[in-house]
Write a protein that holds these residues in place. Structure first.
Motif, PDB file in Angstrom:
ATOM      1  N   ASN A 119       4.746 -14.249 -17.843  1.00 30.80           N
ATOM      2  CA  ASN A 119       4.309 -15.522 -18.407  1.00 30.80           C
ATOM      3  C   ASN A 119       3.066 -16.000 -17.658  1.00 30.80           C
ATOM      4  OD1 ASN A 119       7.521 -15.690 -19.223  1.00 30.80           O
ATOM      5  ND2 ASN A 119       6.180 -16.733 -20.674  1.00 30.80           N
ATOM      6  N   GLY A 121       1.061 -20.051 -17.073  1.00 28.86           N
ATOM      7  CA  GLY A 121       0.963 -21.318 -16.360  1.00 28.86           C
ATOM      8  C   GLY A 121      -0.472 -21.834 -16.288  1.00 28.86           C
ATOM      9  N   SER A 124       3.767 -20.385 -13.558  1.00 29.19           N
ATOM     10  CA  SER A 124       5.044 -20.213 -14.249  1.00 29.19           C
ATOM     11  C   SER A 124       5.678 -18.881 -13.884  1.00 29.19           C
ATOM     12  CB  SER A 124       4.844 -20.266 -15.765  1.00 29.19           C
ATOM     13  OG  SER A 124       6.042 -19.932 -16.444  1.00 29.19           O
ATOM     14  N   THR A 174       6.297 -18.281  -7.496  1.00 27.24           N
ATOM     15  CA  THR A 174       7.168 -18.752  -8.567  1.00 27.24           C
ATOM     16  C   THR A 174       8.472 -17.975  -8.552  1.00 27.24           C
ATOM     17  OG1 THR A 174       6.492 -17.197 -10.306  1.00 27.24           O
ATOM     18  CG2 THR A 174       5.082 -19.115  -9.936  1.00 27.24           C
ATOM     19  N   GLY A 421       8.601 -23.553 -11.554  1.00 27.23           N
ATOM     20  CA  GLY A 421       7.186 -23.767 -11.868  1.00 27.23           C
ATOM     21  C   GLY A 421       6.470 -24.426 -10.709  1.00 27.23           C
TER      22      GLY A 421
END
Length: 532
Positions: A119, A121, A124, A174, A421
């Motif tokens: 993912n 961010g 993230s 993270t 996060g």
């Protein structure tokens, strides 16, 4: 929510891991200057998932790999110990990157594709793709509504394990990934630092698990698409060619990001490429496009956005009043916003404004990641939306599901916090050094040059670009526009395929669309894995 039941998970032996976990040194125990800050960890388990009616037994490995900053080699610690000024250009930091890997049992590594997923961010972890899209289990969330505990996880009949081994990676800092050292922010929290970390991770993972000969893929979502595009060239510089890259909700050129164009007068592209998503949102909520099918309606809006609308914005304050009034009227027909409001905004719809204004008469705000979602407006007098109803609706479900799964099924994470996060968006180092440039640029990052060079050097590299029509965070037309400007010859443009869905940023939230997207991605991998 309409749901097709998946086959049950055949067996999982997470409680009896076949490899011992090597725990990270306690925070109170400081390493000596010449000792590593982290120690790799690894826990194995077995499981099975049924995809397309076929049971797929797999070996799962949850663990960490250790990576070092750019410029690091085996001599850095020795040089620093000998001379306090030595190796000063290399940040004094280290990162432990958490991953969960799934290997199909009995499949030969040499010909079995392997896909690295992440993912974005920035900041993230990768629980979203893991628990929402392609892992062997996924979390159920109500469609277009806020769920509540207890959250249910089910076997994932749309896991990509039918075509590829999978490696879900959490960015430094993270999830269960950690960073340490006095220069940790400088070392890891930036565009090029992030690309470096993931590139080193992939390289070292290939060595650790003997996957150098395997067909290789990257799958990035959101900011992870910028990372993936940058990694194509960075990996080639490590003599690692990719078979393919899958981009979900892409943003490769941040000059197109719709976040704050109003503070950069004269830059109108974000308004142009966001307009089709605004129109899709108005269509969905029945404020525009009455009686029209979505696809032809959006084609019309795309032509308007890059034609008459773009020309009007280019004229700036020189646009005649009559033309301004006419343009506001046309915009009203596509967005549902009032002509008076559009005139006040100077024909430019600010990020968050449509979400706040479109359903203001009902006291509702639409989602940002998925504008089909709605929620009560927090401040009716605010200029823009104050929150994202979709993020509020599904965030707790994904976090709870992954924490339960990783600890209870995979047997990893006892005594450790899973960081959902990091608040690094505002402090992220956005400088990027494109290929052929001697230094990082003080500008919004753009990794299209990296991707173009990678495709020219590896003409076998294929791209699958995917997204949702109702995503304002990374508008689908922005992604289409940027790749239409990728500086590659015509024959390489044919290496890029596109697929968009009637969904938002996270297409996989809807099980039916997840099934469709799985079929598209699986077909892409089968067509590019080089296996007859």
């Amino acid at each position: 929510m309409k749901f097709i039941a998946a086959a049950t998970l055949a067996f999982t032996l997470a409680g009896c891991a076949t490899a011992q976990s090597k725990e990270v040194r306690p925070a109170t125990e400081k390493p000596a200057p010449d000792e590593p800050m982290f120690i790799p960890t690894e826990v194995e388990s077995l499981g099975s998932v049924t995809v397309g009616g076929v049971a797929i037994p797999y070996r799962a490995v949850a663990g960490t790999l250790i990576v070092h900053p750019r410029g690091w080699d085996d001599t850095v610690a020795i040089e620093r110990k000998r001379d306090k000024d030595a190796a000063a250009e290399v940040p004094a930091s280290e990162a432990s990157m958490f991953y969960t890997a799934y290997f199909k049992e009995g499949a030969p590594a040499e010909t079995r594709p392997i896909t690295f997923l992440f993912n974005g961010g920035p900041g993230s972890p990768t629980l979203w793709l893991h628990m929402g899209a392609y892992g062997p289990q996924r979390v159920e969330t109500p469609d277009l509504a806020h769920g509540s505990a207890p959250y249910r996880t089910v076997p994932n009949e749309h896991s990509l394990l039918d075509v590829s081994d999978l490696v879900f990676i959490d960015a430094p800092g993270t999830g269960f990934s950690r960073v340490a050292g006095k220069d940790k922010d400088k070392a890891w929290f930036g565009v090029d630092q992030d690309i470096h970390a993931f590139t080193v991770f992939v390289r070292d993972f290939l060595s650790k698990y003997g996957r150098w000969k395997s067909p290789k893929y990257l799958y990035g979502e959101s900011y992870g698409t910028m990372r993936a595009a940058g990694m194509t060239l960075a990996l080639q510089r490590q003599d690692i060619d990719l078979n393919g890259v899958i981009l979900l909700s892409d943003i490769l050129n941040w000059d197109l990001v719709p976040d704050d164009p109003q503070v950069n007068p004269g830059v109108d592209l974000p308004y142009i490429v966001s307009l089709p998503t605004y129109a899709a949102t108005a269509w969905y909520h029945k404020r525009a496009g009455a009686g029209r099918e979505l696809a032809p309606f959006l084609k019309e809006v795309e032509a308007f956005a890059t034609g008459d609308y773009a020309l009007a914005l280019l004229k700036g304050n020189d646009l005649p009043d009559a033309d301004r009034q006419a343009m506001a009227t046309r915009l009203h027909g596509y967005t549902g916003l009032s002509v008076d409001y559009l005139l006040k905004t100077n024909l430019r719809i600010e990020y968050g404004a449509l979400q706040k204004e479109l359903l203001a008469d009902k006291g509702e705000t639409t989602g940002t990641l998925d504008t089909r979602f709605t929620g009560a407006t927090l401040d009716p007098l605010s200029k823009t939306a104050s929150y994202d109803p979709q993020g509020s609706a599904i965030g707790a479900a994904y976090t709870a599901a992954f924490n339960d799964y990783v600890r209870g099924t995979l047997g990893y994470g006892a005594g450790k916090h899973y960081e959902g996060g990091l608040d690094v968006y505002g402090s992220w180092d956005y400088k990027h050094q494109p290929p052929g440039i001697g230094q990082p640029l003080i500008a919004l990052p753009n990794v299209l040059p990296d991707l173009a060079v990678a495709m020219k050097q590896n003409p076998k590299l294929k791209l699958l670009v995917t997204g949702g029509y109702f995503d304002i965070s990374t508008p689908y037309f922005a992604g289409r526009y940027e790749l239409a400007h990728l500086p590659v010859p015509k024959q390489l443009q044919a290496n890029i395929a596109y697929k968009y869905y009637p969904s938002g940023h996270m297409v996989y939230v809807n099980p039916a669309l997840l099934g469709e997207m799985h079929s598209d991605v699986a077909a892409f991998i089968r067509a590019t894995d080089g296996i007859d």
